[in-house]
Design a protein around this motif. Structure first.
Motif, PDB file in Angstrom:
ATOM      1  N   ASP B 235      50.936  44.856  46.569  1.00 17.37           N
ATOM      2  CA  ASP B 235      49.755  45.224  47.324  1.00 17.37           C
ATOM      3  C   ASP B 235      49.937  44.955  48.801  1.00 17.37           C
ATOM      4  N   HIS B 236      49.189  45.753  49.581  1.00 14.76           N
ATOM      5  CA  HIS B 236      49.182  45.621  51.027  1.00 14.76           C
ATOM      6  C   HIS B 236      50.595  45.723  51.606  1.00 14.76           C
ATOM      7  N   LEU B 237      51.095  46.936  51.518  1.00 21.47           N
ATOM      8  CA  LEU B 237      52.460  47.235  51.968  1.00 21.47           C
ATOM      9  C   LEU B 237      52.410  48.124  53.195  1.00 21.47           C
ATOM     10  N   SER B 238      53.291  47.850  54.128  1.00 24.07           N
ATOM     11  CA  SER B 238      53.394  48.695  55.324  1.00 24.07           C
ATOM     12  C   SER B 238      54.839  49.114  55.512  1.00 24.07           C
ATOM     13  N   PHE B 256      51.713  52.012  41.043  1.00 24.13           N
ATOM     14  CA  PHE B 256      50.893  50.859  40.633  1.00 24.13           C
ATOM     15  C   PHE B 256      50.754  49.837  41.758  1.00 24.13           C
ATOM     16  N   CYS B 257      50.620  50.335  42.965  1.00 26.07           N
ATOM     17  CA  CYS B 257      50.426  49.456  44.123  1.00 26.07           C
ATOM     18  C   CYS B 257      49.004  49.608  44.662  1.00 26.07           C
ATOM     19  N   ASP B 258      48.622  48.651  45.464  1.00 21.00           N
ATOM     20  CA  ASP B 258      47.278  48.625  46.034  1.00 21.00           C
ATOM     21  C   ASP B 258      47.386  48.559  47.550  1.00 21.00           C
ATOM     22  N   THR B 259      47.018  49.655  48.211  1.00 23.08           N
ATOM     23  CA  THR B 259      46.893  49.720  49.664  1.00 23.08           C
ATOM     24  C   THR B 259      48.268  49.761  50.345  1.00 23.08           C
ATOM     25  N   ILE B 260      48.585  50.956  50.817  1.00 19.01           N
ATOM     26  CA  ILE B 260      49.894  51.186  51.438  1.00 19.01           C
ATOM     27  C   ILE B 260      49.685  51.935  52.750  1.00 19.01           C
ATOM     28  N   ARG B 291      46.197  52.360  43.820  1.00 18.03           N
ATOM     29  CA  ARG B 291      44.776  52.166  44.072  1.00 18.03           C
ATOM     30  C   ARG B 291      44.607  51.632  45.505  1.00 18.03           C
ATOM     31  N   GLY B 292      43.351  51.392  45.862  1.00 17.68           N
ATOM     32  CA  GLY B 292      43.108  50.994  47.252  1.00 17.68           C
ATOM     33  C   GLY B 292      43.281  52.211  48.142  1.00 17.68           C
ATOM     34  N   SER B 293      43.792  51.978  49.339  1.00 14.76           N
ATOM     35  CA  SER B 293      43.934  53.090  50.290  1.00 14.76           C
ATOM     36  C   SER B 293      45.401  53.414  50.533  1.00 14.76           C
ATOM     37  N   ILE B 294      45.648  54.703  50.685  1.00 19.02           N
ATOM     38  CA  ILE B 294      46.966  55.155  51.141  1.00 19.02           C
ATOM     39  C   ILE B 294      46.766  55.812  52.496  1.00 19.02           C
ATOM     40  N   THR B 295      47.485  55.346  53.481  1.00 18.89           N
ATOM     41  CA  THR B 295      47.407  55.929  54.819  1.00 18.89           C
ATOM     42  C   THR B 295      48.786  56.452  55.200  1.00 18.89           C
ATOM     43  N   VAL B 296      48.820  57.716  55.590  1.00 15.95           N
ATOM     44  CA  VAL B 296      50.083  58.326  56.035  1.00 15.95           C
ATOM     45  C   VAL B 296      49.839  58.900  57.419  1.00 15.95           C
ATOM     46  N   GLU B 297      50.532  58.365  58.416  1.00 10.69           N
ATOM     47  CA  GLU B 297      50.304  58.907  59.752  1.00 10.69           C
ATOM     48  C   GLU B 297      51.587  58.934  60.572  1.00 10.69           C
TER      49      GLU B 297
END
Lengths: 595, 595
Positions: B235-238, B256-260, B291-297
């Motif tokens: 979880d919480h990967l950047s 199966f990760c949470d918030t990337i 799950r959580g949020s996926i942000t791609v920018e």
């Protein structure tokens, strides 16, 4: 709201789908209803021959001079008029201006397609090529032609081109991308032509680059004589939903007019006739010496042989200081003279020092008169500024329009996308640029083209620039090129000012995204630059942002996506009195850069 | 803000620019500092061979199954970690996953370039072609290869491809546009290969289309075995500023990760090594069951052999209703099974009727266990809905992420741009799509790929779609394709809902801009559609907007520039109970159209 009388053209014998020449019938109809008329056509095809065209002397701006001109439909001294083609097609024959509006007010022209059976430019396909010759197939029915004295001549209704007018004779389009072929520009040069037995034309020369077999392009043989539409000394004009498949000069020439609205104008090859590239001989919307507002929206440009939009004034050269209030001068550019309306009484005129392009100040016109088509005398209300000398220039600030250019598509055309030089408010937003040269050129000069003037308030925002500058044309020093012609730029005397370039997206295969010369207050912020690999980089500039003699520049928060070339800022002459060059990096993560 | 200890990799012997295999040194460093560590590398080149790679069993989602896997850098059971490559390049040898994160929390990996000396896919150039054969030059040093039993085999460090894994063997890129060649798709088929004397490889077959001489492309020979990065149950990967030049499977597989947070990821051919096209074997960012949020920018994609982004869950098939609370089921897709974490206790599960794809309702997991890698048993807190039967499907709603996808460039890759199937909030904005297939595909199925799930809240805005769908790939029914696989769609049981497509720009050479199947509440407004002539239209759909079994559709205020094809809306099955088809015009001036 003015009430207009609905006038049915058929009542004047203007019936569709006949072979009859409609020219005189339109003239008669207009004579009966010169005011408050809404002319409605039956949808169909109408024919116009240059035989019946009205002949009159006009000095068309930025057009080869030759009088009298031919005008097929002339709306002159009329007001409160709508000409509604209802989706009709007007087919022209010969050298003529299809529709002209002169000394009129509140005129709308809409829903018309303009074409020629024999276009005034031709199109060919490369079937063989090498360094020494290029063979092209040119459809002899669509573009009748023959060889005379070893030179290719085209024939149409009442006209024949001669070799002296075969300039930029082949503008090459890539058969894969349908865009101007990479790095072709204006290099095609041939002065000996031969008809081969297989029906193709062989152009002899020394070709570099060598045109690609399968590519096609425009043979631009005629002089720039007749615009598609000519709008002169009129006010409050609207052109809506007009499709132009061909012209004998500029697309729509608008000069000395006040407030014009172009919407849904399309410069488009007539694919139904098998034409792939050709849509017009020169510029699209050429706006010279207008005032009020110019609005261009929802327009579509492709296959033009010069800039889709060019908004400028005409600056003039001082030849003699007659006395403290009076100057003599000349129109310099060979295609822009004879304007007895260049200045009216009370117009505000700026005095330009021709080497630095700095303004000495302004003054108001008391009298302006032509001494000949190229010479004039001007008298001012107040004493003219000290230092004014022969060689300096004048710019008419009153005859300068604002520009709102939005929601347009600038497809691949020879030269640039939007060319703008006006001191009034300019907004260029929400457009897509597929331009072969710079997407936007902000120029201004008083030394070569004499297209004024200095910009003072420009916003360029929310545009998408796609792979621009794939060929090099004059002044195309970046995808956005702010490139006034200043022989001796001086930091303290900036030519342009207040130019803001924000929230745009650039896909860039080469280095130079922005070039700016002599700008005070320049912003380049919140833009996105995306690396493209569509073409090999080839330009002479090897920096992303290039600033010469600019001050108060703000470059911040730009995002670079992919391996953008350069990622830096090159400056020259940015400290008063020096010509020093510097390079600094621009952060790819969008950091602040203030100079 | 957690304080991290700065750990210098050089203190563990991890020095740049040696030929040493760094694998074990990284493992040792991580063992010493499994938590609260900011690892900093000296900028340079580091080598990793699959010889020393950690071997472990993992069920990689949407990847060919083969255990054990090889993992070169493994961040496992760690937390509060930054791995900072400082712009270093990691060169890999052999079949391995370069970087994996498993059962970890708060991990950032940044500023690393990943490459192989011998890539796991090859690249070739067409030097001759006809219907019967295609000759390609494949650089034997960069891509060692030989012919065995009439089949081309590639050799690398500790691996050899076999013909059985030469699938989609040539993905053709146009040498002019550098984009996927027009209408090539997945048609290349050859099962007899020959080494010619001139060093090229002859592919025998029956080619239609015939590849173009001069074009180049990817030879995709290996199985899909090792993603570039593998992120599992963390979880919480950047991931920031990571350049990937090559992979042996998916680009970055996150399951199966949470918030990337992905920022500045680039899939890019290594031009410095003369590679023109190849950047990865399959998808770019493949996000499965997160799950959580996926942000791609700020990401840049080009030369991938499958979708740049694919966000989905894995739906599973019910095989037996054991009792009122218990079901047995299987993982169906051969590349997506073995997930013992498919559901945790308390997860919300939706029951899907497989023919209509409608949901019977939801329930919470009380117990989930694998019976084998492909079989499971699941027990629910409450009684399962009536009507559930073998063949129906389950979807895990808890394991579904939101997606924010903005400011990215989707260059030409095989297949589509963004593929998204998730019930959570989705925003796709400010991107540029140069995709060979659809720019955006919203799919969802429980019959073939088993990639769930239904969307309920999607905003697609301010994107630029440039000449998309130049080749036909599965489900690419429009530039935006909403194309769930529903064997028997029913108007009253819409699969997707709340999809708003606004303020986008499309340059379109073909008819179908939007296809939508089974959507409730669909908006297509304030978009700009621009006619392009880059390619000939070829698609089977001849309408601009195509709606099947949709309700509450709002299409309004779209501007059409140029001779946009179709300019109409085709509907099918839009009245309850019928399959009737209708066509209505869309106004080019942006009028309201409400269905």
């Amino acid at each position: 709201m003015t009430t207009l009388n609905k006038i049915y053209a058929k009542d004047f014998g203007i019936l569709p789908n006949t072979s009859q020449d409609m020219t005189n019938l339109f003239a008669k109809m207009f004579a009966v209803y010169p005011s408050h008329a809404h002319f409605v056509l039956e949808k169909g095809t109408y024919h116009f021959s240059s035989d019946q065209a009205i002949q009159a002397d006009y000095y068309f701006s930025n057009t080869d001079q030759e009088n009298p001109r031919h005008l097929s439909i002339l709306i002159k001294d009329m007001d409160n008029i709508i000409l509604d083609g209802a989706g009709s097609t007007f087919i022209y024959a010969g050298q003529t201006t299809p529709i002209a509006i002169d000394h009129s007010s509140n005129v709308t022209v809409k829903d018309i397609t303009i074409d020629w059976d024999i276009p005034l430019s031709a199109e060919g396909e490369v079937v063989a090529s090498c360094k020494e010759y290029v063979d092209m197939y040119i459809d002899p029915k669509m573009y009748p032609h023959s060889i005379k004295d070893n030179l290719l001549c085209f024939q149409g209704e009442n006209w024949e081109s001669s070799n002296t007018t075969l300039y930029n004779p082949f503008v090459e389009f890539d058969h894969v991308t349908k865009k101007l072929a990479y790095r072709t520009g204006d290099f095609f040069n041939s002065s000996k032509h031969e008809q081969l037995e297989n029906g193709t034309i062989r152009f002899h020369g020394n070709f570099n680059p060598i045109p690609t077999v399968g590519n096609f392009g425009v043979l631009r043989h005629n002089k720039r004589l007749h615009p598609g539409l000519f709008l002169n000394q009129s006010d409050h004009l609207s052109l809506h939903n007009i499709i132009i498949h061909n012209t004998g000069g500029l697309g729509i020439l608008t000069q000395f007019c006040d407030t014009i609205h172009y919407k849904g104008i399309r410069f488009e090859p007539n694919h139904s006739k098998g034409r792939r590239v050709i849509s017009g001989h020169d510029d699209g919307l050429h706006c010279s010496n207008n005032r009020g507002s110019i609005t261009v929206e929802n327009c579509w440009f492709y296959g033009l042989m010069d800039d889709p939009i060019n908004v400028h004034g005409t600056s003039v050269r001082i030849t003699k200081v007659v006395d403290s209030h009076t100057l003599k001068g000349i129109f310099v550019h060979h295609q822009a003279y004879g304007f007895d309306c260049w200045s009216e009484v009370g117009h505000e005129i700026s005095f330009i020092e021709n080497l630095s392009m700095a303004s000495y100040g302004t003054n108001k016109t008391k009298d302006f008169k032509l001494l000949s088509p190229t010479e004039f005398e001007i008298t001012f209300e107040d004493v003219i500024p000290e230092g004014i000398k022969s060689g300096d220039a004048l710019e008419n600030l009153t005859n300068s329009p604002s520009l709102l250019c939005r929601n347009n598509y600038f497809g691949s055309c020879r030269a640039r996308g939007v060319l703008v030089s006006t001191p009034r408010h300019v907004i260029i937003e929400n457009n897509v640029f597929d331009s072969a040269g710079s997407g936007i050129l902000i120029a201004g000069d008083a030394n070569e083209w004499y297209e004024s003037g200095a910009c003072t308030d420009v916003i360029i925002r929310n545009n998408h620039f796609n792979e621009c500058v794939s060929s090099m044309y004059q002044f195309c020093e970046g995808i956005i090129s702010i490139c006034p012609e200043i022989p001796q730029p001086v930091l303290d005397k900036p030519f342009h000012r207040n130019i803001r370039i924000t929230n745009n997206t650039f896909t860039a295969f080469d280095y130079s995204v922005l070039y700016a010369l002599s700008v005070d207050s320049l912003e380049f912020s919140n833009n996105k630059i995306i690396r493209s690999y569509m073409y090999e980089p080839y330009g002479n500039r090897h920096h992303m942002i290039n600033l010469d003699y600019c001050q108060n520049v703000r470059i911040e928060n730009n995002a670079l996506l992919g391996d953008v070339l350069g990622q830096d800022i090159h400056t020259k002459g940015m400290n008063s009195g020096d010509n020093q060059e510097n390079v600094m990096p621009i952060s790819s993560t969008g950091a602040l850069q203030t100079l």
